[in-house]
Scaffold this active site. Structure first.
Site, PDB file in Angstrom:
ATOM      1  CB  SER A  44      27.442  40.101  41.478  1.00 43.66           C
ATOM      2  OG  SER A  44      28.703  40.713  41.653  1.00 43.66           O
ATOM      3  CE  LYS A  45      27.371  45.486  35.982  1.00 43.90           C
ATOM      4  NZ  LYS A  45      26.198  45.709  35.217  1.00 43.90           N
ATOM      5  NE  ARG A  46      29.138  45.512  42.269  1.00 43.50           N
ATOM      6  CZ  ARG A  46      28.157  45.883  41.464  1.00 43.50           C
ATOM      7  NH1 ARG A  46      28.410  46.626  40.420  1.00 43.50           N
ATOM      8  NH2 ARG A  46      26.911  45.514  41.692  1.00 43.50           N
TER       9      ARG A  46
END
Ligand code: GLU
Length: 474
Positions: A239-241
């Site tokens: 996930s980009k977070r």
């Protein structure tokens, strides 16, 4: 032998964020299939979501693909420029009785269906005979009975009960096409033979198959291949977070595109003999969609760094020097162009090349030469110079040897060995303060070659500055 059709594949990213390593893997697999079969790789930008799409993200995708050497034969096509085709397809669906207009609000649907066993739209407008006009959405009439089969090269035959598929929207009440309609219209129009994409699209694929059945007028379905998800070391979907996922970030850190391509190829696939290092040509020759694994693929940054180190070491030194340039100065650079002595860097380059996993680590190893002003790492200086009672004496001896004429690496080594012998200390013990005082860090390139490159004047200046700091401490 049956002749295989020439593949026409498409990579169809949505420009709604940074280009993700998962997207790069999808693009690469598509590219391998196209190149191997001497077919076409079509690039299609799926920008129908007007709010989330941005031309800057498209630019990022094109630039990352070019950097990776993933070239396209057609496109980029933009779905935002093809709206008339989707509208025409919607009209055909409506006119043929395959779809119906719907004026239900989301709230009304929710209120009616919240206690239903099967989630989704309840078919309320199916037989109301509403006109397909602005303000009305269009829903596809999914057969009540039977099954829809997705035949997938990776997952095998996946069967969906039609009764579990709702009458899905193909065009919103504002005239925006839904993703599944645009994809089917485009895949038909672009004569796509093979749809290679992320696994997350598998659940909507039966809808695409149903639409194709009507809009495709008997043309065979494309081959589907849904690729396994990428997960992190905790088996969570990337996930980009949470994880580093932007191709752009890897580029800025100094990963080589060829290492990236090699590594991405192995996320879900491996050649029959288990080899790990494969050139682009070998990938094209050996990659088979049929051999793609279904289980989640671990995107291991450490392994990628390991690959990158191998690729860096395999570069001819001159090429390595060339590739380091943007990391020394310019786009990702750390130094002022005027403070970089190219010849000095070229001389040290073979030593640097042995020691880095990414090009981004290069400036740190040569900062002692190019960073202005020179300032040794505070923690290392405290430990190796200020807290070591014999450091002052060592530095003095070393300064004297340099003044007497020790200049090249061999002289400098001999001088320090002599200091060690005459003071009864180990070589490592006397090296530490010299290294930190002159090169500014506790670890790095070999000491004596570095000192030779630094030159007598700077070495003396730094040794004296360190001695002065010892004296200040008292
Ligand atoms: N636009 C979709 C995405 O970016 C890809 C859809 C497809 O390949 O069919 O995830």
């Amino acid at each position: 032998m049956t002749e295989l059709p020439v593949p026409r594949v498409r990579f169809a990213p949505s420009p709604t964020g940074y280009f993700h390593v998962g997207g790069a893997r999808t693009a690469l697999y598509n590219w391998c299939v196209a190149r191997r079969g001497e077919g076409q790789f079509i690039l299609r930008i799926e920008d129908t979501d007007r709010e989330r799409s941005d031309a800057a993200w498209t630019e990022g995708i094109l630039s990352a693909l070019s950097w990776l050497g993933i070239t396209w034969d057609e496109g980029p096509y933009f779905q935002s420029e093809r709206r008339a085709l989707y509208a025409a397809a919607a009209e055909r669906l409506y006119a043929g009785g395959h779809a119906y207009a719907c004026d239900c609000t989301r709230e009304a649907v929710e209120a009616r269906t919240k206690n239903n066993a099967v989630p989704g739209y309840d078919g309320f407008c199916r037989d109301r005979g509403l006109a397909f006009v602005p303000g009305h959405a269009l829903r596809f009439k999914v057969p009540d009975e039977g099954t829809t089969v997705v035949s997938d090269l990776v997952r095998g035959e996946v069967e969906f009960q039609n009764s579990t598929i709702e009458d899905f929207v193909v065009m919103k009440s504002n005239g925006d096409p839904l993703y599944v309609l645009a994809v089917v219209v485009d895949d038909l129009d672009m004569q796509v033979t093979t749809v290679i994409r992320a696994e997350e699209h598998l659940p909507t694929t039966p809808k695409a198959v149903l639409l194709w059945g009507v809009l495709g007028e008997g043309r065979p379905l494309p081959q589907y291949a849904h690729l396994p998800v990428l997960v992190n070391e905790r088996r969570q979907k990337l996930s980009k977070r949470r994880d580093r996922v932007a191709v752009e970030d890897y580029r800025a850190l100094g990963y080589l595109p060829e290492a990236m391509v090699n590594y991405l190829a192995l996320l879900g696939w491996a050649p029959a003999d288990g080899r790990e290092i494969l050139s682009r040509d070998e990938l094209v020759a050996e990659f088979r969609l049929e051999d793609v694994n279904r289980s989640p693929a671990f995107f291991d940054e450490k392994r990628l760094a390991h690959f990158n180190g191998l690729y860096i070491r395999a570069l001819p030194t001159a090429e390595f020097v060339e590739r380091c340039r943007p990391f020394l100065y310019g786009a990702h650079g750390l130094f002022e162009p005027t403070s970089v002595d190219e010849a000095a860097f070229a001389r040290l380059a073979p030593l640097v090349q042995e020691r880095v996993a990414t090009l981004g680590e290069v400036p740190g190893l040569v900062a002692f030469l190019f960073a202005a002003p020179f300032s040794p790492d505070a923690v290392a200086f405290e430990k190796a110079v200020l807290r070591d009672e014999s450091a002052g004496e060592t530095l003095e001896h070393m300064a004297a040897a340099v003044e007497r004429g020790a200049l090249d690496a061999a002289d400098l080594r001999a001088a320090l060995e002599q200091i060690a012998a005459s003071t009864g200390r180990k070589l490592g013990k006397v090296q530490a303060p010299v290294r930190v005082a002159t090169l500014g860090a506790a670890a790095g390139l070999p000491l004596f070659e570095s000192l030779e490159e630094l030159g007598r004047e700077r070495v003396l200046e730094r040794l004296r500055a360190a001695m002065a700091r010892i004296d200040e401490r008292g």
